[in-house]
Design a protein around this motif. Structure first.
Motif, short mmCIF file in Angstrom:
data_model
loop_
_atom_site.label_atom_id
_atom_site.label_comp_id
_atom_site.label_asym_id
_atom_site.label_seq_id
_atom_site.Cartn_x
_atom_site.Cartn_y
_atom_site.Cartn_z
N HIS A 59 0.85 -1.11 0.06
CA HIS A 59 -0.12 0.02 -0.01
C HIS A 59 0.78 1.49 0.01
CE1 HIS A 59 -3.73 -2.05 0.68
NE2 HIS A 59 -3.14 -2.88 1.44
N MET A 60 0.51 1.94 -0.98
CA MET A 60 1.25 3.46 -0.96
C MET A 60 0.38 4.46 -1.42
SD MET A 60 4.39 4.29 -3.37
CE MET A 60 5.43 3.03 -2.73
N LEU A 61 0.40 5.68 -0.76
CA LEU A 61 -0.45 6.91 -1.02
C LEU A 61 -1.89 6.57 -1.19
CD1 LEU A 61 2.10 8.59 -3.36
CD2 LEU A 61 1.75 9.01 -1.02
N ASN A 62 -2.67 5.85 -0.50
CA ASN A 62 -4.13 5.39 -0.56
C ASN A 62 -4.42 4.35 -1.76
OD1 ASN A 62 -4.63 6.87 1.66
ND2 ASN A 62 -4.99 8.81 0.26
N GLY A 63 -3.19 3.91 -2.11
CA GLY A 63 -3.36 3.02 -3.31
C GLY A 63 -2.57 1.72 -3.38
N VAL A 64 -2.60 1.05 -4.20
CA VAL A 64 -1.78 -0.34 -4.11
C VAL A 64 -0.70 -0.50 -5.16
CG1 VAL A 64 -1.72 -2.86 -4.28
CG2 VAL A 64 -3.78 -1.62 -3.19
N CYS A 65 0.58 -0.60 -4.85
CA CYS A 65 1.66 -0.65 -5.73
C CYS A 65 2.19 -1.92 -6.08
CB CYS A 65 2.82 0.14 -5.00
SG CYS A 65 4.34 0.39 -6.34
N THR A 66 2.25 -2.51 -7.28
CA THR A 66 2.68 -3.62 -7.46
C THR A 66 3.84 -3.81 -8.38
OG1 THR A 66 0.48 -4.51 -7.70
CG2 THR A 66 1.90 -5.88 -8.73
N ALA A 67 4.97 -4.71 -8.35
CA ALA A 67 6.03 -4.81 -8.78
C ALA A 67 6.14 -6.28 -9.40
CB ALA A 67 7.21 -4.43 -8.05
N LEU A 68 6.14 -6.60 -10.66
CA LEU A 68 6.29 -7.78 -11.17
C LEU A 68 7.61 -7.97 -12.15
CD1 LEU A 68 4.75 -10.37 -11.93
CD2 LEU A 68 3.66 -9.33 -13.84
N TYR A 69 8.40 -9.01 -11.70
CA TYR A 69 9.49 -9.32 -12.34
C TYR A 69 9.39 -10.64 -13.00
CZ TYR A 69 14.80 -9.65 -13.33
OH TYR A 69 15.73 -9.66 -13.94
N LYS A 70 9.58 -10.63 -14.35
CA LYS A 70 9.58 -12.00 -15.04
C LYS A 70 10.20 -11.77 -16.47
CE LYS A 70 6.27 -15.58 -16.60
NZ LYS A 70 4.78 -15.57 -16.81
N ASP A 71 11.07 -12.87 -16.64
CA ASP A 71 11.97 -13.03 -17.66
C ASP A 71 12.80 -11.68 -18.13
OD1 ASP A 71 10.80 -15.54 -18.27
OD2 ASP A 71 9.13 -14.62 -19.35
N ASN A 72 13.32 -11.19 -17.03
CA ASN A 72 14.18 -10.12 -16.91
C ASN A 72 13.49 -8.53 -17.41
OD1 ASN A 72 16.72 -11.32 -16.41
ND2 ASN A 72 16.76 -12.02 -18.55
N ASP A 73 12.14 -8.78 -17.42
CA ASP A 73 11.55 -7.43 -17.54
C ASP A 73 10.59 -7.00 -16.09
OD1 ASP A 73 11.66 -7.06 -20.15
OD2 ASP A 73 10.35 -8.43 -20.69
N LEU A 74 10.62 -5.82 -15.91
CA LEU A 74 10.05 -5.43 -14.61
C LEU A 74 8.84 -4.56 -14.92
CD1 LEU A 74 10.08 -4.87 -11.44
CD2 LEU A 74 11.70 -3.18 -11.88
N ASN A 75 7.65 -4.67 -14.22
CA ASN A 75 6.46 -4.16 -14.49
C ASN A 75 6.05 -3.57 -13.31
OD1 ASN A 75 2.87 -4.58 -14.63
ND2 ASN A 75 4.03 -3.04 -15.75
#
Length: 330
Positions: A193-209
């Motif tokens: 949770h960050m700034l009244n929202g949800v932050c998501t970090a997805l790392y797969k096959d050397n790509d970061l979203n």
């Protein structure tokens, strides 16, 4: 005169007790303790059929629950436009074991799972024709929200894949062979949770979203960026009323955008219209029956969808399609 002499009773005739005494209640004989009555539960049969006008094909699924829902038999197949049966599959499923058999390829897929202890579960799959499968063990740690999973292909070609699950996401590590080199592959997802929202970090096959989602009762704002390509996009959703909602997506790297308007009438009627600039196509659809709900809760256990697709460059080739899904319970 003296008292009259009472009559002499006849021993061969039944005697009635005096009227002043109540008749004794006759108790039923006790049941025989050696017998046990039981009833066999009636199998529950369900038939579901779907017709898709785009492919002109029928999709059928028949399922039957056995032994008071301890097991289930499923049969699914498709009728092509000529009426011939295609892709027939037969399945037998229980809580801990399942067999899926493809009648055309004569191949079976076996699945099973069981608990070795309260904190340890074993799962396995096996493809009979390919002679390949996977075995996984999941162990719950001291805190049930933390789990460690080890999975390996069968036959094994290396070290097992390790995945740790925790409240904020999961991380998996495995060794892969690429061009005769052993490479350590790391994939994972983290949420917070960050700034009244949800932050998501997805790392797969050397790509970061990296994705952030802010949402309240009326507004949703979702920016997203991919690294190292620096592809940036965002989604904007606005709810005007409980029955009206507008969504918009934009991709900065390609300048492509799409939008969808949704209007609902009650629970079983929904109208949607949108446009996608990537394929230059406008469309509209009408759902009769809850779109994401089950067929058994829809009116008459039937769901119908109508869709109109209008190409921007060739309006004369517009297509009207419909899809019907019906369920019968016996």
């Amino acid at each position: 005169m003296g008292d009259p002499i009472p009559p002499i009773p006849n021993p061969n005739s039944p005697q009635s007790p005096p009227s002043s005494l109540p008749l004794p209640a006759t108790a039923p004989p006790p049941p025989y303790s050696g017998w046990r009555s039981f009833s066999v539960p009636r199998p529950a049969i369900r038939v579901t059929s779907v017709f898709d006008s785009d492919s002109s094909a029928f999709f059928h699924k028949v399922s039957c629950r056995l032994f008071d829902r301890l097991a289930k038999i499923k049969l699914s197949f498709q009728n092509d436009p000529s009426g011939e049966v295609a892709f027939p599959q037969l399945g037998f499923l229980t809580k801990h074991f399942a067999v899926l058999y493809d009648l055309e390829s004569r191949n079976a897929l076996l699945k099973g799972s069981f608990d070795l202890a309260n904190f340890l579960q074993v799962r396995a799959t096996h493809d009979v024709k390919e002679q390949q499968g996977e075995v996984a063990m999941v162990a719950s740690l001291a805190d049930p929200s933390y789990k460690l999973e080890l999975s390996s292909s069968v036959p094994s070609v290396g070290l097992p894949k390790a995945t740790i699950h925790f409240p904020l996401g999961e991380v998996s590590v495995e060794k892969e062979t690429k061009e005769v080199e052993n490479v350590l592959s790391v994939n994972g997802i983290l949420k917070g949770h960050m700034l009244n929202g949800v932050c998501t970090a997805l790392y797969k096959d050397n790509d970061l979203n990296l994705r952030y989602c802010y949402k309240d009762e009326e507004l949703s704002f979702i920016p997203s960026v991919y690294l190292p390509s620096n592809a940036l996009s965002f989604a904007f959703k606005r709810r005007f009323s409980p029955s009206d909602k507008l969504s918009y997506w934009y991709h900065f790297d390609s300048s492509e955008w799409s939008t969808v308007y949704k209007h609902t009438i009650g629970k079983d009627l929904k109208f949607k219209a949108g446009y996608d600039s990537g394929v230059r196509l406008g469309w509209a659809s009408l759902w009769v029956g809850e779109e994401d709900g089950k067929t058994k809760t829809a009116p008459m256990k039937m769901k119908v969808q109508f869709m109109l697709q209008v190409p921007q460059d060739d309006i004369g080739n517009s297509i009207l399609m419909f899809r019907v899904k019906k369920r019968w319970d016996f």
